[in-house]
Design an enzyme around this catalytic site. Sequence first.
Site, PDB file in Angstrom:
ATOM      1  N   TRP A  21       0.836  -1.207   0.000  1.00 53.37           N
ATOM      2  CA  TRP A  21       0.000   0.000   0.000  1.00 53.37           C
ATOM      3  C   TRP A  21       0.875   1.262   0.000  1.00 53.37           C
ATOM      4  O   TRP A  21       0.731   2.136  -0.867  1.00 53.37           O
ATOM      5  CB  TRP A  21      -0.925  -0.025   1.226  1.00 53.37           C
ATOM      6  CG  TRP A  21      -1.805   1.185   1.388  1.00 53.37           C
ATOM      7  CD1 TRP A  21      -2.094   2.132   0.440  1.00 53.37           C
ATOM      8  CD2 TRP A  21      -2.540   1.559   2.574  1.00 53.37           C
ATOM      9  NE1 TRP A  21      -2.952   3.079   0.966  1.00 53.37           N
ATOM     10  CE2 TRP A  21      -3.243   2.751   2.258  1.00 53.37           C
ATOM     11  CE3 TRP A  21      -2.682   1.004   3.848  1.00 53.37           C
ATOM     12  CZ2 TRP A  21      -4.066   3.396   3.197  1.00 53.37           C
ATOM     13  CZ3 TRP A  21      -3.505   1.649   4.777  1.00 53.37           C
ATOM     14  CH2 TRP A  21      -4.185   2.825   4.459  1.00 53.37           C
ATOM     15  N   ASP A  51       1.082  -8.124  -1.394  1.00 50.54           N
ATOM     16  CA  ASP A  51      -0.320  -7.714  -1.336  1.00 50.54           C
ATOM     17  C   ASP A  51      -0.452  -6.284  -1.858  1.00 50.54           C
ATOM     18  O   ASP A  51       0.099  -5.354  -1.284  1.00 50.54           O
ATOM     19  CB  ASP A  51      -0.807  -7.766   0.122  1.00 50.54           C
ATOM     20  CG  ASP A  51      -2.233  -7.273   0.260  1.00 50.54           C
ATOM     21  OD1 ASP A  51      -3.153  -8.026  -0.104  1.00 50.54           O
ATOM     22  OD2 ASP A  51      -2.437  -6.118   0.709  1.00 50.54           O
ATOM     23  N   TYR A  56      -4.238   1.465  -4.745  1.00 52.53           N
ATOM     24  CA  TYR A  56      -3.001   1.978  -4.144  1.00 52.53           C
ATOM     25  C   TYR A  56      -2.240   2.807  -5.175  1.00 52.53           C
ATOM     26  O   TYR A  56      -1.486   2.296  -5.996  1.00 52.53           O
ATOM     27  CB  TYR A  56      -2.115   0.834  -3.618  1.00 52.53           C
ATOM     28  CG  TYR A  56      -2.729   0.011  -2.500  1.00 52.53           C
ATOM     29  CD1 TYR A  56      -3.842   0.456  -1.790  1.00 52.53           C
ATOM     30  CD2 TYR A  56      -2.181  -1.218  -2.130  1.00 52.53           C
ATOM     31  CE1 TYR A  56      -4.401  -0.296  -0.763  1.00 52.53           C
ATOM     32  CE2 TYR A  56      -2.732  -1.976  -1.096  1.00 52.53           C
ATOM     33  CZ  TYR A  56      -3.844  -1.508  -0.438  1.00 52.53           C
ATOM     34  OH  TYR A  56      -4.389  -2.260   0.574  1.00 52.53           O
ATOM     35  N   HIS A 121     -12.247  -5.857  -1.599  1.00 52.36           N
ATOM     36  CA  HIS A 121     -11.491  -4.907  -0.787  1.00 52.36           C
ATOM     37  C   HIS A 121     -12.378  -4.253   0.282  1.00 52.36           C
ATOM     38  O   HIS A 121     -12.908  -3.166   0.085  1.00 52.36           O
ATOM     39  CB  HIS A 121     -10.885  -3.840  -1.704  1.00 52.36           C
ATOM     40  CG  HIS A 121      -9.750  -3.088  -1.091  1.00 52.36           C
ATOM     41  ND1 HIS A 121      -8.894  -2.306  -1.828  1.00 52.36           N
ATOM     42  CD2 HIS A 121      -9.311  -2.995   0.182  1.00 52.36           C
ATOM     43  CE1 HIS A 121      -7.988  -1.762  -1.031  1.00 52.36           C
ATOM     44  NE2 HIS A 121      -8.228  -2.149   0.198  1.00 52.36           N
ATOM     45  N   SER A 152     -10.916  -9.269   1.906  1.00 52.09           N
ATOM     46  CA  SER A 152     -10.277  -8.458   2.929  1.00 52.09           C
ATOM     47  C   SER A 152     -11.406  -7.839   3.743  1.00 52.09           C
ATOM     48  O   SER A 152     -12.329  -7.257   3.171  1.00 52.09           O
ATOM     49  CB  SER A 152      -9.408  -7.376   2.279  1.00 52.09           C
ATOM     50  OG  SER A 152      -8.769  -6.635   3.285  1.00 52.09           O
TER      51      SER A 152
HETATM   52  N1  LIG Z   1      -8.377  -2.732   3.473  1.00 52.48           N
HETATM   53  C1  LIG Z   1      -7.322  -3.447   3.202  1.00 52.48           C
HETATM   54  O1  LIG Z   1      -7.425  -4.464   2.559  1.00 52.48           O
HETATM   55  C2  LIG Z   1      -5.987  -3.010   3.730  1.00 52.48           C
HETATM   56  C3  LIG Z   1      -5.898  -1.944   4.632  1.00 52.48           C
HETATM   57  C4  LIG Z   1      -4.664  -1.651   5.190  1.00 52.48           C
HETATM   58  C5  LIG Z   1      -3.542  -2.372   4.820  1.00 52.48           C
HETATM   59  N2  LIG Z   1      -3.649  -3.375   3.905  1.00 52.48           N
HETATM   60  C6  LIG Z   1      -2.480  -4.159   3.471  1.00 52.48           C
HETATM   61  O2  LIG Z   1      -1.707  -4.504   4.605  1.00 52.48           O
HETATM   62  C7  LIG Z   1      -0.371  -4.019   4.442  1.00 52.48           C
HETATM   63  C8  LIG Z   1       0.242  -3.716   5.790  1.00 52.48           C
HETATM   64  O3  LIG Z   1      -0.480  -2.741   6.499  1.00 52.48           O
HETATM   65  P1  LIG Z   1      -0.032  -1.222   6.569  1.00 52.48           P
HETATM   66  O4  LIG Z   1       1.013  -0.968   5.531  1.00 52.48           O
HETATM   67  O5  LIG Z   1      -1.261  -0.418   6.553  1.00 52.48           O
HETATM   68  O6  LIG Z   1       0.573  -1.093   8.023  1.00 52.48           O
HETATM   69  P2  LIG Z   1       1.862  -1.680   8.747  1.00 52.48           P
HETATM   70  O7  LIG Z   1       2.421  -2.800   7.973  1.00 52.48           O
HETATM   71  O8  LIG Z   1       1.465  -1.919  10.148  1.00 52.48           O
HETATM   72  O9  LIG Z   1       2.852  -0.426   8.746  1.00 52.48           O
HETATM   73  C9  LIG Z   1       3.617  -0.136   7.609  1.00 52.48           C
HETATM   74  C10 LIG Z   1       4.432   1.141   7.806  1.00 52.48           C
HETATM   75  O10 LIG Z   1       5.229   1.070   8.962  1.00 52.48           O
HETATM   76  C11 LIG Z   1       6.507   1.654   8.709  1.00 52.48           C
HETATM   77  N3  LIG Z   1       7.498   0.578   8.890  1.00 52.48           N
HETATM   78  C12 LIG Z   1       7.546  -0.627   8.282  1.00 52.48           C
HETATM   79  N4  LIG Z   1       8.587  -1.357   8.718  1.00 52.48           N
HETATM   80  C13 LIG Z   1       9.212  -0.604   9.629  1.00 52.48           C
HETATM   81  C14 LIG Z   1      10.343  -0.808  10.439  1.00 52.48           C
HETATM   82  N5  LIG Z   1      11.025  -1.950  10.393  1.00 52.48           N
HETATM   83  N6  LIG Z   1      10.729   0.191  11.277  1.00 52.48           N
HETATM   84  C15 LIG Z   1      10.035   1.342  11.325  1.00 52.48           C
HETATM   85  N7  LIG Z   1       8.934   1.600  10.583  1.00 52.48           N
HETATM   86  C16 LIG Z   1       8.530   0.627   9.739  1.00 52.48           C
HETATM   87  C17 LIG Z   1       6.483   2.192   7.284  1.00 52.48           C
HETATM   88  O11 LIG Z   1       6.024   3.547   7.264  1.00 52.48           O
HETATM   89  P3  LIG Z   1       6.967   4.836   7.572  1.00 52.48           P
HETATM   90  O12 LIG Z   1       8.347   4.484   7.177  1.00 52.48           O
HETATM   91  O13 LIG Z   1       6.373   5.926   6.758  1.00 52.48           O
HETATM   92  O14 LIG Z   1       6.779   5.094   9.039  1.00 52.48           O
HETATM   93  C18 LIG Z   1       5.409   1.328   6.671  1.00 52.48           C
HETATM   94  O15 LIG Z   1       4.804   1.912   5.557  1.00 52.48           O
HETATM   95  C19 LIG Z   1      -0.552  -2.834   3.496  1.00 52.48           C
HETATM   96  O16 LIG Z   1       0.655  -2.440   2.879  1.00 52.48           O
HETATM   97  C20 LIG Z   1      -1.573  -3.385   2.543  1.00 52.48           C
HETATM   98  O17 LIG Z   1      -0.957  -4.252   1.619  1.00 52.48           O
HETATM   99  C21 LIG Z   1      -4.855  -3.708   3.365  1.00 52.48           C
END
Ligand SMILES: NC(=O)c1ccc[n+]([C@@H]2O[C@H](COP(=O)([O-])OP(=O)(O)OC[C@H]3O[C@@H](n4cnc5c(N)ncnc54)[C@H](OP(=O)(O)O)[C@@H]3O)[C@@H](O)[C@H]2O)c1
Length: 327
Positions: A21, A51, A56, A121, A152
């Site tokens: 995303w 994913d 996105y 979605h 999802s």
């Molecule tokens: N409705 C849906 O279907 C839906 C909704 C939400 C998410 N998703 C999917 O789920 C995936 C994961 O969720 P998410 O991206 O929302 O949240 P997440 O994985 O909890 O957080 C990702 C963010 O955390 C930071 N990060 C990642 N690894 C890190 C590390 N090792 N140290 C420090 N910061 C780190 C990065 O942002 P910064 O560097 O900017 O801080 C990154 O973009 C999405 O990419 C998407 O594919 C789907």
Amino acid sequence: MRYRELGRTGWKVSEISFGAWAIGGTWGEVDDQESLAALHRAVDLGVNFFDTADVYGLGRSERLMARLRKERKETLYITTKAGRRLEPHTPEGYNKANLTHFVEDSLRNLETDCIDLLQLHCPPPVLLYRPEVFGILDDLVRAGKIRYYGVSVETVEEALKSIEYPGVETIQIIFNMFRHRPAELFFPEAQRRRVGILARVPLASGLLSGRMTRQTPFAADDHRRFNRQGEAFDRGETFSGVDYEVGLEAVEILKGLVPPGFTLAQLALRWILMFDAVTCAIPGAKRAAQVEENVRASDLPPLSNALMAKVREVYDSRIRELVHQRW
Ligand SMILES: NC(=O)c1ccc[n+]([C@@H]2O[C@H](COP(=O)([O-])OP(=O)(O)OC[C@H]3O[C@@H](n4cnc5c(N)ncnc54)[C@H](OP(=O)(O)O)[C@@H]3O)[C@@H](O)[C@H]2O)c1
């Protein structure tokens, strides 16, 4: 990297996979070269499941996936999603014409003739009571446009309803140290039906990396600035629905629980992997260094029962009341 079987698909997918995303948009500015470097690093380290979604960056994330696939020879599984381009986002919009159109657009962006796994979605919950929609997905499978499909979802109840449809191979749901409820009712039922589980928002939008403070700046086009109260989409998608300040306080306690050799982000991911029902966590990442840190969680030792209980205590005392009965 360790691999787990994704439901009944026969695929063995990396237990730490990649959420695409942030590299598409809505998380502040991103640079495609940096995103591609992160994607390549992920493949170097054994990640084989990605994913994404059509929304996105309106195809940007999907097109990066196509580039990655062209530049690598490893087998990569890429799942995308459909439905959120509907405006307004109504159940009626999930008809054969629209779904076919969305799938054709994703096929073009992904530069493939068959989508590995298509997910609805976060559709309106009432859609889950319209079996004809799942019939349309079955038709798309028969037509060779999609190999498998899943849903999802926002809530445990939506997950439980979705898996009543025998064609649903996967459920994507928020599950992390700040969101425990899916493990209670849903995980055993998904396991019983051999449905794959994709644990999303595993780092609570980065909060569980422990690197954020009250002063962390978020760009105007970053949902962590504009969706804290659910102004644009479900509140649960931003910091897992936990108030930012409350989350920071809980993170301070969690920092005291990090075992030697782990970072807090790795504890957060390893915690998810302690649940056998989960197929993979899909942390988002914008940079190669984040991927490296996240992927390492797969090789770390299991967490002790005592540590699992302490994480539970933090959830019970600080977070539960805010989220448990909401999703
Ligand atoms: N409705 C849906 O279907 C839906 C909704 C939400 C998410 N998703 C999917 O789920 C995936 C994961 O969720 P998410 O991206 O929302 O949240 P997440 O994985 O909890 O957080 C990702 C963010 O955390 C930071 N990060 C990642 N690894 C890190 C590390 N090792 N140290 C420090 N910061 C780190 C990065 O942002 P910064 O560097 O900017 O801080 C990154 O973009 C999405 O990419 C998407 O594919 C789907």
